[in-house]
Scaffold this motif. Structure first.
Motif, mmCIF file in Angstrom:
data_model
loop_
_atom_site.group_PDB
_atom_site.id
_atom_site.type_symbol
_atom_site.label_atom_id
_atom_site.label_comp_id
_atom_site.label_asym_id
_atom_site.label_seq_id
_atom_site.Cartn_x
_atom_site.Cartn_y
_atom_site.Cartn_z
ATOM 1 N N PRO A 67 -15.700 -8.772 7.960
ATOM 2 C CA PRO A 67 -15.450 -8.232 6.634
ATOM 3 C C PRO A 67 -15.709 -7.216 6.174
ATOM 4 N N VAL A 68 -16.849 -7.751 5.877
ATOM 5 C CA VAL A 68 -18.032 -6.578 4.316
ATOM 6 C C VAL A 68 -16.995 -5.343 4.909
ATOM 7 N N ALA A 69 -17.702 -4.503 5.455
ATOM 8 C CA ALA A 69 -17.412 -2.981 5.667
ATOM 9 C C ALA A 69 -15.785 -2.849 6.373
ATOM 10 N N HIS A 70 -15.002 -3.562 6.939
ATOM 11 C CA HIS A 70 -14.010 -2.972 6.793
ATOM 12 C C HIS A 70 -13.214 -3.412 5.573
ATOM 13 N N THR A 71 -13.623 -4.722 4.858
ATOM 14 C CA THR A 71 -12.601 -4.539 3.615
ATOM 15 C C THR A 71 -12.807 -3.912 2.439
ATOM 16 N N GLY A 72 -14.435 -3.339 3.253
ATOM 17 C CA GLY A 72 -14.996 -3.106 1.765
ATOM 18 C C GLY A 72 -14.601 -1.350 1.894
ATOM 19 N N SER A 73 -14.407 -1.281 2.990
ATOM 20 C CA SER A 73 -14.130 0.531 3.276
ATOM 21 C C SER A 73 -12.640 0.612 2.373
ATOM 22 N N ARG A 74 -11.620 -0.228 2.510
ATOM 23 C CA ARG A 74 -10.174 -0.311 2.386
ATOM 24 C C ARG A 74 -10.198 -0.356 0.886
ATOM 25 N N VAL A 75 -10.887 -0.554 0.147
ATOM 26 C CA VAL A 75 -11.082 -0.829 -1.307
ATOM 27 C C VAL A 75 -11.526 0.501 -1.914
ATOM 28 N N ARG A 76 -12.891 1.196 -1.088
ATOM 29 C CA ARG A 76 -13.625 2.757 -1.018
ATOM 30 C C ARG A 76 -11.881 3.478 -0.908
ATOM 31 N N GLN A 77 -11.247 3.489 0.376
ATOM 32 C CA GLN A 77 -10.301 4.452 0.316
ATOM 33 C C GLN A 77 -8.795 4.189 -0.934
ATOM 34 N N TRP A 78 -8.657 2.622 -1.027
ATOM 35 C CA TRP A 78 -8.226 2.860 -2.656
ATOM 36 C C TRP A 78 -8.590 3.359 -3.898
ATOM 37 N N ALA A 79 -9.650 2.570 -3.333
ATOM 38 C CA ALA A 79 -10.563 3.717 -5.310
ATOM 39 C C ALA A 79 -9.804 4.838 -5.167
ATOM 40 N N ALA A 80 -10.414 5.270 -3.974
ATOM 41 C CA ALA A 80 -10.596 7.159 -3.976
ATOM 42 C C ALA A 80 -9.683 7.472 -4.336
ATOM 43 N N SER A 81 -8.549 7.318 -3.714
ATOM 44 C CA SER A 81 -7.199 7.708 -3.738
ATOM 45 C C SER A 81 -6.482 7.494 -5.177
ATOM 46 N N LEU A 82 -6.862 6.331 -5.492
ATOM 47 C CA LEU A 82 -6.350 6.618 -6.965
ATOM 48 C C LEU A 82 -7.328 7.239 -7.962
ATOM 49 N N LEU A 83 -7.768 7.142 -8.079
ATOM 50 C CA LEU A 83 -9.210 8.321 -8.363
ATOM 51 C C LEU A 83 -8.397 9.847 -8.025
ATOM 52 N N VAL A 84 -8.255 10.500 -7.488
ATOM 53 C CA VAL A 84 -7.835 11.726 -6.599
ATOM 54 C C VAL A 84 -6.047 11.963 -7.697
ATOM 55 N N VAL A 85 -5.618 10.854 -7.736
ATOM 56 C CA VAL A 85 -4.665 10.602 -8.598
ATOM 57 C C VAL A 85 -4.865 10.227 -9.711
ATOM 58 N N ALA A 86 -5.071 9.663 -10.522
ATOM 59 C CA ALA A 86 -5.901 9.807 -11.796
ATOM 60 C C ALA A 86 -6.329 11.351 -12.331
ATOM 61 N N VAL A 87 -7.437 11.820 -11.498
ATOM 62 C CA VAL A 87 -8.090 12.595 -11.497
ATOM 63 C C VAL A 87 -6.994 14.208 -12.171
#
Lengths: 185, 233
Positions: free
Chosen positions: B86-106
């Motif tokens: 699950p490391v890569a899988h969940t890691g990528s999910r977290v990265r997706q979330w983080a990227a989405s939120l970062l974009v929204v915040a910016v």
């Protein structure tokens, strides 16, 4: 259909270890002979032989019972040798192989006729070499070789005679001829 | 017999391995030096090939082949039954979330800054600028604004405040979400369902729900409250 071949294949597909051992024991000399002659290096040949058998066992269920086993295996072996040679041509020649070639340059150091011929064979084109080995070592007919290499019988005959001419010329250059010439007269 | 016929018969003899004609061809070989040369070539290989055939080393690769088969079979089974790490899988999910939120915040911060800039630099047609920085002789204060302009500026302030609050809230939620991700990877030997993964992923999803609602409300607020013709968006 060759019933012996079919029975042996069925046993192998059933996972019968003894049948698999018998299968390898039955064909390993032919496969190794082709690989060793084609690659000119024992360790490489052993590696390719193992790969050939592993691939053969994996695709044994695809084997056509109307085809005899040996040509089918030799086809796999010829393809693997070709692939191996194309990979090896892109990397440095193994030191052992290079040493063999260097030693074989001197007729005084290496008088053995068989090894002289093997060195000459190693200089043939890949398809000519395969053809010569299958004809003279495996004693296959030109038709069978054509089936293995997927070439018309006429092409195989041409390759066979060209390879023989080239080998004879090579051995003449190396001074192997005099004794033979003496016998022929 | 001419050379072409001689060569043809010689080649046929070799191809078919039928040496009935051998003695006949040997006699004909003396016809010319060319015939002689072809015959010698045949003799050279007739002598050399048996010697060459003897040089093939003996081998026994049965055990090696079976060992390799067993190894490849084992590795195939292992691949088939190996748990999805699950490391890569969940890691990528977290990265997706983080990227989405970062974009929204910016994006929201950019909107905030943009609106603030509009507030200072832009003037609504037919109105006075809020502050020009140039001294005038007029006794009337330059900051006087019309009522529609004040309400518009108030809207912009509200949108900016909402955006800023949203950005801060996003950052806080991200911090909490990251702390929920397990540090140690699950054991690869296990074949059981990855319950731990589903738990902490659900936690993150639950944690993210308020921020999703906030983003939705903020966007609705911004889109519906700011007149299109008065912004550069």
């Amino acid at each position: 259909m060759n019933e012996d071949d079919a029975a042996q294949v069925r046993s192998c597909l059933d996972g019968n270890t003894e049948a698999m051992r018998a299968f390898v024991a039955r064909f390993q000399s032919s496969i190794f002979g082709l690989c060793y002659r084609m690659l000119g290096h024992r360790q490489d040949a052993e590696d390719v032989v193992q790969e050939v058998f592993v691939r053969a066992f994996r695709s044994l269920h695809q084997w056509d019972p109307n085809r005899t086993l040996k040509p089918w295996l030799l086809t796999i072996a010829a393809n693997r040798c070709r692939t191996f040679l194309s990979k090896r041509s892109r990397r440095p020649v193994p030191s052992e192989f290079a040493a063999d070639l260097a030693v074989s340059q001197s007729v005084e150091e290496l008088q053995d006729l068989g090894e002289e011929l093997q060195n000459a064979i190693s200089m043939l084109r890949d398809d000519h070499r395969t053809c010569f080995i299958l004809f003279h070592q495996e004693n296959l007919s030109c038709q069978e070789i054509g089936d293995i290499l997927e070439r018309p019988e006429g092409t195989i005959k041409t390759w066979l005679h060209r390879s023989r001419q080239e080998l004879a010329a090579n051995l003449r250059q190396r001074g192997i001829v005099p004794e033979v010439r003496h016998e022929s007269r | 017999m001419n050379l072409v016929d001689f060569q043809s018969r010689l080649e046929t003899m070799i191809e078919t391995r039928n040496f009935d004609q051998r003695s006949r061809l040997e006699q004909l070989a003396t016809s010319s030096p060319e015939h002689q040369r072809l015959w010698e070539d045949f003799l050279i290989l007739e002598t050399a090939v048996p010697a060459w055939q003897q040089t093939l080393p003996e081998i026994d690769l049965v055990d090696e082949v079976l060992a390799q088969l067993a190894a490849s079979h084992f590795s195939e089974r292992e691949e088939m039954h190996a748990p999805r790490t699950p490391v890569a899988h969940t890691g990528s999910r977290v990265r997706q979330w983080a990227a989405s939120l970062l974009v929204v915040a910016v994006l929201l911060i950019a909107i905030t800054v943009k609106f603030s800039g509009n507030q200072v630099e832009k003037t609504v047609p037919g109105t006075m600028p809020a502050f020009t920085g140039v001294a005038t002789d007029s006794p009337v204060p330059a900051v006087a604004q019309s009522p529609p302009q004040r309400s518009f500026n108030q809207l912009l302030k509200n949108a900016g405040a909402a955006s800023w609050g949203l950005a801060q809230s996003t950052a806080g939620t991200m911090t909490e979400a990251v702390s929920l991700v397990p540090v140690a990877a699950p054991q690869p030997e296990t074949t059981e369902p990855l319950t731990r993964e589903s738990n902490w992923v659900d936690d993150i999803n639950m944690e993210m729900q308020p921020i999703k609602d906030q983003i939705s409300h903020a966007w609705n607020f911004i889109i519906h409250s700011v007149p299109e013709e008065s912004t550069n968006i």
